[in-house]
Design a protein around this motif. Sequence first.
Motif, PDB file in Angstrom:
ATOM      1  N   LEU A  18       0.736  -1.218   0.051  1.00 19.59           N
ATOM      2  CA  LEU A  18      -0.188   0.070  -0.069  1.00 19.59           C
ATOM      3  C   LEU A  18       0.943   1.314  -0.105  1.00 19.59           C
ATOM      4  CD1 LEU A  18      -2.567  -1.084   2.622  1.00 19.59           C
ATOM      5  CD2 LEU A  18      -2.983  -0.696   0.000  1.00 19.59           C
ATOM      6  N   SER A  19       1.853   1.212   0.565  1.00 19.02           N
ATOM      7  CA  SER A  19       3.017   2.364   0.753  1.00 19.02           C
ATOM      8  C   SER A  19       3.863   2.574  -0.446  1.00 19.02           C
ATOM      9  CB  SER A  19       3.730   2.285   2.004  1.00 19.02           C
ATOM     10  OG  SER A  19       4.495   1.230   2.015  1.00 19.02           O
ATOM     11  N   ALA A  20       3.858   1.471  -1.330  1.00 21.35           N
ATOM     12  CA  ALA A  20       4.563   1.526  -2.574  1.00 21.35           C
ATOM     13  C   ALA A  20       4.295   2.871  -3.567  1.00 21.35           C
ATOM     14  CB  ALA A  20       4.452   0.194  -3.312  1.00 21.35           C
ATOM     15  N   ASP A  21       5.345   3.544  -3.963  1.00 25.29           N
ATOM     16  CA  ASP A  21       5.176   4.603  -4.485  1.00 25.29           C
ATOM     17  C   ASP A  21       5.989   4.799  -5.776  1.00 25.29           C
ATOM     18  OD1 ASP A  21       3.974   7.140  -5.121  1.00 25.29           O
ATOM     19  OD2 ASP A  21       4.984   8.083  -3.396  1.00 25.29           O
ATOM     20  N   ILE A  22       5.766   5.733  -6.619  1.00 27.49           N
ATOM     21  CA  ILE A  22       6.528   6.280  -7.789  1.00 27.49           C
ATOM     22  C   ILE A  22       7.448   7.408  -7.470  1.00 27.49           C
ATOM     23  CG2 ILE A  22       7.037   6.672 -10.309  1.00 27.49           C
ATOM     24  CD1 ILE A  22       4.127   5.140 -10.773  1.00 27.49           C
ATOM     25  N   LYS A  23       8.669   7.386  -7.452  1.00 25.69           N
ATOM     26  CA  LYS A  23       9.414   8.447  -6.953  1.00 25.69           C
ATOM     27  C   LYS A  23      10.425   8.574  -8.024  1.00 25.69           C
ATOM     28  CE  LYS A  23       9.570   7.631  -1.685  1.00 25.69           C
ATOM     29  NZ  LYS A  23       8.535   6.716  -1.911  1.00 25.69           N
ATOM     30  N   VAL A  24      10.378  10.260  -8.610  1.00 25.46           N
ATOM     31  CA  VAL A  24      11.123  10.537  -9.880  1.00 25.46           C
ATOM     32  C   VAL A  24      12.262  11.757  -9.463  1.00 25.46           C
ATOM     33  CG1 VAL A  24      10.751  11.386 -12.050  1.00 25.46           C
ATOM     34  CG2 VAL A  24       9.155   9.717 -11.171  1.00 25.46           C
ATOM     35  N   LEU A  25      13.172  11.550  -9.941  1.00 25.76           N
ATOM     36  CA  LEU A  25      14.370  12.645  -9.854  1.00 25.76           C
ATOM     37  C   LEU A  25      14.379  12.898 -11.269  1.00 25.76           C
ATOM     38  CD1 LEU A  25      16.275  14.639  -8.481  1.00 25.76           C
ATOM     39  CD2 LEU A  25      18.077  12.755  -8.679  1.00 25.76           C
ATOM     40  N   SER A  26      14.314  14.241 -11.814  1.00 23.67           N
ATOM     41  CA  SER A  26      14.727  14.678 -13.078  1.00 23.67           C
ATOM     42  C   SER A  26      15.664  15.723 -12.921  1.00 23.67           C
ATOM     43  CB  SER A  26      13.298  15.008 -13.748  1.00 23.67           C
ATOM     44  OG  SER A  26      13.781  15.563 -15.087  1.00 23.67           O
ATOM     45  N   ILE A  27      16.924  15.574 -13.669  1.00 22.94           N
ATOM     46  CA  ILE A  27      18.017  16.562 -13.927  1.00 22.94           C
ATOM     47  C   ILE A  27      18.076  17.053 -15.470  1.00 22.94           C
ATOM     48  CG2 ILE A  27      20.540  16.684 -13.351  1.00 22.94           C
ATOM     49  CD1 ILE A  27      20.185  14.218 -11.805  1.00 22.94           C
ATOM     50  N   GLY A  28      18.031  17.997 -15.243  1.00 20.05           N
ATOM     51  CA  GLY A  28      18.078  18.587 -16.481  1.00 20.05           C
ATOM     52  C   GLY A  28      19.018  19.908 -16.811  1.00 20.05           C
ATOM     53  N   ILE A  29      20.136  19.905 -17.541  1.00 18.68           N
ATOM     54  CA  ILE A  29      20.999  20.869 -17.839  1.00 18.68           C
ATOM     55  C   ILE A  29      20.975  21.261 -19.266  1.00 18.68           C
ATOM     56  CG2 ILE A  29      23.539  21.648 -17.199  1.00 18.68           C
ATOM     57  CD1 ILE A  29      23.737  18.947 -15.542  1.00 18.68           C
ATOM     58  N   GLY A  30      20.501  22.554 -19.669  1.00 14.88           N
ATOM     59  CA  GLY A  30      20.439  22.975 -20.673  1.00 14.88           C
ATOM     60  C   GLY A  30      21.463  24.151 -21.121  1.00 14.88           C
ATOM     61  N   ASN A  31      21.759  24.918 -20.015  1.00 14.52           N
ATOM     62  CA  ASN A  31      22.440  26.000 -20.240  1.00 14.52           C
ATOM     63  C   ASN A  31      23.552  25.980 -19.300  1.00 14.52           C
ATOM     64  OD1 ASN A  31      20.458  27.939 -21.576  1.00 14.52           O
ATOM     65  ND2 ASN A  31      19.080  27.176 -20.036  1.00 14.52           N
ATOM     66  N   TYR A  32      24.770  25.415 -19.689  1.00 20.11           N
ATOM     67  CA  TYR A  32      25.941  25.271 -18.911  1.00 20.11           C
ATOM     68  C   TYR A  32      26.751  26.582 -18.989  1.00 20.11           C
ATOM     69  CZ  TYR A  32      25.520  20.246 -19.539  1.00 20.11           C
ATOM     70  OH  TYR A  32      25.410  18.948 -19.148  1.00 20.11           O
ATOM     71  N   PRO A  33      27.648  26.991 -18.302  1.00 17.93           N
ATOM     72  CA  PRO A  33      28.379  28.196 -18.131  1.00 17.93           C
ATOM     73  C   PRO A  33      29.122  28.407 -19.534  1.00 17.93           C
ATOM     74  CG  PRO A  33      28.881  26.833 -16.281  1.00 17.93           C
ATOM     75  CD  PRO A  33      27.847  25.832 -17.053  1.00 17.93           C
ATOM     76  N   GLU A  34      29.162  29.749 -19.893  1.00 14.11           N
ATOM     77  CA  GLU A  34      29.705  30.113 -21.293  1.00 14.11           C
ATOM     78  C   GLU A  34      30.889  29.519 -21.096  1.00 14.11           C
ATOM     79  OE1 GLU A  34      29.123  34.077 -22.202  1.00 14.11           O
ATOM     80  OE2 GLU A  34      26.919  34.097 -21.832  1.00 14.11           O
ATOM     81  N   ASN A  35      31.944  29.609 -20.435  1.00 14.14           N
ATOM     82  CA  ASN A  35      33.352  29.107 -20.540  1.00 14.14           C
ATOM     83  C   ASN A  35      33.565  27.515 -20.302  1.00 14.14           C
ATOM     84  OD1 ASN A  35      32.782  28.809 -17.917  1.00 14.14           O
ATOM     85  ND2 ASN A  35      34.508  29.936 -17.129  1.00 14.14           N
ATOM     86  N   SER A  36      32.451  26.793 -20.422  1.00 12.15           N
ATOM     87  CA  SER A  36      32.382  25.362 -20.053  1.00 12.15           C
ATOM     88  C   SER A  36      32.913  24.818 -21.387  1.00 12.15           C
ATOM     89  CB  SER A  36      31.152  24.920 -19.683  1.00 12.15           C
ATOM     90  OG  SER A  36      30.189  25.040 -20.345  1.00 12.15           O
ATOM     91  N   GLY A  37      32.639  25.239 -22.428  1.00  8.33           N
ATOM     92  CA  GLY A  37      32.512  24.546 -23.815  1.00  8.33           C
ATOM     93  C   GLY A  37      31.608  23.753 -24.430  1.00  8.33           C
ATOM     94  N   TRP A  38      30.327  23.749 -23.637  1.00  3.07           N
ATOM     95  CA  TRP A  38      29.208  22.985 -23.866  1.00  3.07           C
ATOM     96  C   TRP A  38      28.185  23.758 -24.575  1.00  3.07           C
ATOM     97  CZ3 TRP A  38      30.093  18.045 -24.089  1.00  3.07           C
ATOM     98  CH2 TRP A  38      30.928  17.438 -23.009  1.00  3.07           C
ATOM     99  N   GLN A  39      27.667  23.285 -25.848  1.00  2.00           N
ATOM    100  CA  GLN A  39      26.358  24.075 -26.174  1.00  2.00           C
ATOM    101  C   GLN A  39      25.039  23.726 -25.561  1.00  2.00           C
ATOM    102  OE1 GLN A  39      24.934  22.512 -30.035  1.00  2.00           O
ATOM    103  NE2 GLN A  39      25.392  20.547 -29.684  1.00  2.00           N
TER     104      GLN A  39
END
Length: 342
Positions: A18-39
């Motif tokens: 009865l106590s079983a549940d759906i737990k979700v962790l969503s990690i989103g990184i779309g804007n990296y630091p400008e000097n990181s080299g990532w688009q």
Amino acid sequence: MKRTYLLFLFAAVIHCLLSADIKVLSIGIGNYPENSGWQKINSHNDVELIKSNFPGAITIEDCRATYTNISRQLHLLVANANAGDTVIVHFSGHGQQIVTKFSGIEADGVDEALVPYDAAKRKSKAYDGSNHYTDDEFGEDITALRKKVGKAGLVIAVIDACHSDSMDKDADDCKEIYRGTNEIFGAESLPQESIEELKKKYHLHDNSPIENSDDMSNVIFISACRSDQRNYEIVKDGMGYGSLTYFFNLAVSEKGLKDIPDLLTDIYRGMSSEKSLKFHGQLPAVRTTIAWKEPEIKPVIINSLQESSKSNCDFTLLSSIISIVLLIIIAAIIAIWKKNRR
């Protein structure tokens, strides 16, 4: 006494169910630091998709998704998980291969790593790669989750990132948005013979079975692509999405999580039918402890006669229109010429 024990055990089992549940962790990184080299990429759209299916999801984005905070949130997820829970860990961001200190352990000689907000694309005096979240670290977190939710639970890792692209492919000048790089972090400091050795191993994959035992849940690792591929974004209704996140959410919204093998098949078929992904040969990579087999994907054979006929019809129609316009123009010129001669 025995009856009391059985009643207690029965009550405990019912409580867990009865106590079983759906737990979700969503990690989103779309804007990296400008000097990181990532688009920049469209990870925020992915997080919103996850929230639409799982309103109670814990989300961390961009500057909050540092190496330390990702680790902290994963540990909190373990602490708050209960027996029988279904736990989903979703990552939408860049991925990169990184030179491992123990290359003999990895089939391809490198570690695959998630790229947190504070992980740079290239090694430098200021950054040594310590903020790359390697597959070994991530695997330990997933194992901890599996032990916490137990045999009645389930852990699903949805990784919408590419692990790297080949060292000998074209430079990063493609106009399409993809999630990774053709650069292996730390490779620039290796001697040439070591780089050549990594190239030979590049297409090797870890096919070893996932650890499983009676005290751990089943697990599903779904990656948007193989470790030797790029993960290209797709566009739907003018918005960019991670390909895996889009089809994962589409499958969940249509069928839920009751039939996991069916869910995986829907994701696989959805991505295999997406034209832009088909062009790049991108398919999801699935590693799991449940019984599931990749569906056979029939190649789409274009009816060349039909296509040729359609093209010819279009060309004929266009030619007819041009001919009519030219005749009208010629007739007008002749009429004007005759009028001027009078």
